[in-house]
Design a protein around this motif. Structure first.
Motif, PDB file in Angstrom:
ATOM      1  N   SER A  54      -5.514  -2.378  -2.101  1.00 38.38           N
ATOM      2  CA  SER A  54      -4.304  -3.213  -2.212  1.00 38.38           C
ATOM      3  C   SER A  54      -4.569  -4.652  -1.772  1.00 38.38           C
ATOM      4  CB  SER A  54      -3.167  -2.642  -1.373  1.00 38.38           C
ATOM      5  OG  SER A  54      -2.851  -1.354  -1.815  1.00 38.38           O
ATOM      6  N   ASP A  55      -5.494  -4.832  -0.841  1.00 35.21           N
ATOM      7  CA  ASP A  55      -5.874  -6.196  -0.448  1.00 35.21           C
ATOM      8  C   ASP A  55      -6.374  -6.960  -1.671  1.00 35.21           C
ATOM      9  OD1 ASP A  55      -5.392  -5.631   2.202  1.00 35.21           O
ATOM     10  OD2 ASP A  55      -7.499  -5.475   2.793  1.00 35.21           O
ATOM     11  N   SER A  83       0.861  -1.187   0.000  1.00 40.51           N
ATOM     12  CA  SER A  83       0.000   0.000   0.000  1.00 40.51           C
ATOM     13  C   SER A  83       0.893   1.231   0.000  1.00 40.51           C
ATOM     14  CB  SER A  83      -0.829   0.052   1.282  1.00 40.51           C
ATOM     15  OG  SER A  83      -1.861  -0.864   1.265  1.00 40.51           O
ATOM     16  N   GLY A 138      -8.544   1.100   0.103  1.00 39.91           N
ATOM     17  CA  GLY A 138      -8.218  -0.207   0.683  1.00 39.91           C
ATOM     18  C   GLY A 138      -7.964  -1.281  -0.360  1.00 39.91           C
ATOM     19  N   PHE A 147      -3.324  -1.617  -5.464  1.00 39.98           N
ATOM     20  CA  PHE A 147      -4.380  -0.608  -5.609  1.00 39.98           C
ATOM     21  C   PHE A 147      -4.485  -0.038  -7.023  1.00 39.98           C
ATOM     22  CE2 PHE A 147      -5.116   4.146  -4.419  1.00 39.98           C
ATOM     23  CZ  PHE A 147      -6.491   4.045  -4.240  1.00 39.98           C
TER      24      PHE A 147
HETATM   25  N1  ASP Z   1      -3.507   3.392  -0.512  1.00 41.21           N
HETATM   26  C1  ASP Z   1      -4.860   3.032  -0.791  1.00 41.21           C
HETATM   27  C2  ASP Z   1      -5.772   3.543   0.308  1.00 41.21           C
HETATM   28  O1  ASP Z   1      -5.299   4.125   1.274  1.00 41.21           O
HETATM   29  C3  ASP Z   1      -5.026   1.564  -1.010  1.00 41.21           C
HETATM   30  C4  ASP Z   1      -4.708   0.689   0.177  1.00 41.21           C
HETATM   31  O2  ASP Z   1      -4.162   1.141   1.163  1.00 41.21           O
HETATM   32  O3  ASP Z   1      -5.010  -0.508   0.118  1.00 41.21           O
HETATM   33  O4  ASP Z   1      -6.952   3.392   0.218  1.00 41.21           O
END
Ligand code: ASP
Ligand code: MG
Length: 419
Positions: free
Chosen positions: A154-155, A41, A152, A137
C-alpha cells in the motif's frame, strides 16, 4: 489548494474506532482547505488471516490469481468503511478500487509492478469536492485480472498516486512516529530523525527497518516525491524522506558523523555449497534457479579456491531457507559439488549513512565495536552508504546497542568530538 496523498497502514485502520479516528484526521485536513486522497491498507492482520485461509483450503498451494483477488478484498473492506465513517461526519467521500483508481500493473501475481497510473477518475471526484479513498496494494492487468503489489504494497500505491497526481508530499501514517536512529524497542535512547535521504531510507528499509516498503521509497526517489512518515495515533512530528537538492532539504555539509541509523534483520539464513568446482558458469548455475523461484539472495561470498575447488556461501531470508536449500542441493548434484550446509540462526546488522564512502574509518570502528562486545562477525558486505555484518541471531540486540553507542547516535551531532 494543496493536494495531499495520505496513506493509513493496517494498524491505523485496525477496528471501527481506529477508522473513526482516521476519518477525524481527514476531516481536519480537509477543513484546512486541502484536497485529500487517502490510501488504506487492510485492517490489522487481515492479509495474514486471508493467506492462512487460502493455505488451509488448498494444501498450502493456493492458485496465484485467486489468491490475489482474495487478498485485494482486505483493502476493499477498509476503503469502504473509511468512506462510510467520513459520510457519517458529513464529509463527502468515495472509495475506489485499484481498477477504478487507474492502477495498471504487470501480471506477476502477488508481486506485481505498477506500469501506469491514470488518475482521471480520482481527479473528477476531487473536483466534485470529495475525499477519495483508494484501496492500496491492488491493481489490474491488461486482461483485467486483479493483482497485488507484494506485502506492504500500500505504501507503493500511495507514492505512485502522489507522483501521478503531482501531490506536494506523500504522507505515510503508521504506528511509529517516524524513522529512528535504531529500533526504539531495542535502543531506548534511539532518536527520531527529522529528515533522511531517499538513498539512506532505501538501505534501511532493505536491511530490515520495518517503517516503509523499500519499493515505495525508490519510487518516491525516482519521481522526486517527498515522503513524510508519521504516526496516526499522535500528532508528534514525523520524518521527512527527501533528496539533498530538494527545497527545505537537509543541507548538512560534511557533518562529522556520516552514520544516520542502524538497521537490523533478525531473520537471516546462510546456505553454503561445499567444494564447488572453480570454473566459469558455476555461479550462474546456482543463482539462476534461485532467481527463477523468486528467492532473493543477499550476501554472497565465494572463497578463494584451493586446488580448483571453492566454497560458495550466500544468505537469504529465513523464510526462504528451506526452499533455497532444496534448490541448491539439486544444483549441487549436477555440478558435482561436495554437499550443502545451512544455518538459519543468523541476523544482519547494518550502519547506514550517505557520505560514508568518502570518509575512512567507519568499517574499522564498526568491527572494533563488535569485537569489544565479543560478537563474532560471520560475513561482511558493503554498499557505498552501508556496512552490514552478519552475526548470530542472539547477538542482534547487543550489536545494535553497542553500535548506537559507538556512533553516538543518541545526540544530533553524532560522532564524538576530536580528542
Ligand atoms: N495489506 C497488505 C499487507 O499486509 C498491504 C499493506 O499493508 O500495505 O501486506
Ligand atoms: Mg499491512
Amino acid at each position: 489548494m494543496t493536494l495531499r496523498v495520505q496513506k493509513y497502514g493496517g494498524s491505523s485502520v485496525a477496528g471501527a474506532e481506529r477508522i473513526q479516528a482516521v476519518a477525524e484526521r481527514i476531516v481536519r485536513a480537509r477543513q484546512a482547505g486541502d484536497q485529500i486522497v487517502a490510501v488504506v491498507s487492510a485492517m490489522g492482520k487481515t492479509t495474514d488471516q486471508l493467506i492462512e485461509l487460502a493455505r488451509q483450503v488448498s494444501n498450502s498451494d493456493p492458485d496465484a490469481r485467486e489468491l490475489d483477488v482474495l487478498l485485494s478484498t482486505g483493502e476493499t473492506v477498509s476503503s469502504t468503511l473509511l468512506a462510510m465513517a467520513l459520510h457519517a461526519r458529513g464529509c463527502p467521500a468515495i472509495s475506489l478500487t485499484g481498477l477504478q483508481a487507474g492502477i495498471r500493473t504487470d501480471a506477476f501475481f502477488s508481486r506485481a509492478r505498477i506500469l501506469t497510473v491514470d488518475p482521471e477518475r480520482i481527479r473528477q471526484e476531487l473536483e466534485q469536492g470529495r475525499v477519495v479513498i483508494v484501496a492500496g496494494f491492488q491493481g489490474i492487468t491488461e486482461q483485467m485480472d486483479v493483482t497485488t503489489l507484494g506485502r506492504g504494497g500500500s505504501d507503493t500505491t500511495a507514492v505512485a498516486l502522489a507522483a501521478a497526481l503531482r501531490a506536494s508530499t506523500c504522507e505515510i501514517y503508521t504506528d511509529v512516529e517516524g524513522v529512528y536512529t535504531a529500533d526504539p524497542r531495542i535502543v531506548p535512547e534511539a532518536r527520531k530523525l527529522p529528515t533522511i535521504l531517499y538513498e539512506e531510507m532505501m538501505e534501511l528499509a532493505t536491511q530490515g527497518a520495518k517503517v516503509m516498503h523499500n519499493r515505495a521509497v525508490e519510487l518516491g526517489w525516482a519521481h522526486g516525491v517527498p515522503i513524510y512518515v508519521a504516526s496516526s495515533f499522535t500528532d508528534a512530528p514525523g520524518t521527512l524522506i527527501q533528496g539533498t537538492g530538494q527545497a527545505g532539504g537537509p543541507m548538512q555539509i560534511e557533518v562529522s558523523n556520516k552514520v544516520q541509523a542502524i538497521a537490523h534483520d533478525p531473520n537471516v539464513a546462510k546456505i553454503t555449497l561445499l567444494r564447488v568446482p572453480d570454473r566459469p558458469g558455476i555461479a550462474s548455475a546456482v543463482f539462476a534457479p534461485l532467481a527463477e523461484a523468486g528467492v532473493s539472495v543477499d550476501v554472497i561470498v565465494q572463497n578463494s579456491s584451493v586446488e580448483k575447488m571453492t566454497d560458495l556461501s550466500f544468505t537469504v531470508a529465513r523464510g526462504d531457507a528451506a526452499r533455497a536449500r532444496e534448490i541448491v542441493e539439486r544444483v549441487g548434484k549436477t555440478i558435482s559439488a561436495g554437499g550443502v550446509t545451512s544455518d538459519d540462526t543468523l541476523a544482519k546488522v547494518s550502519i547506514v549513512g550517505a557520505g560514508m564512502q568518502d570518509a575512512p574509518g567507519y568499517a574499522a570502528r564498526m568491527f572494533q565495536t563488535l569485537a569489544e562486545a565479543g560478537i563474532n562477525i560471520e560475513m561482511i558486505t558493503t554498499s557505498e552508504i552501508r556496512i552490514t555484518c552478519i552475526v548470530r541471531r542472539e547477538a542482534t540486540a547487543e550489536a545494535v546497542r553497542a553500535l548506537h553507542r559507538a556512533f553516538r547516535l543518541e545526540t544530533p551531532e553524532g560522532a564524538p568530538k576530536k580528542e
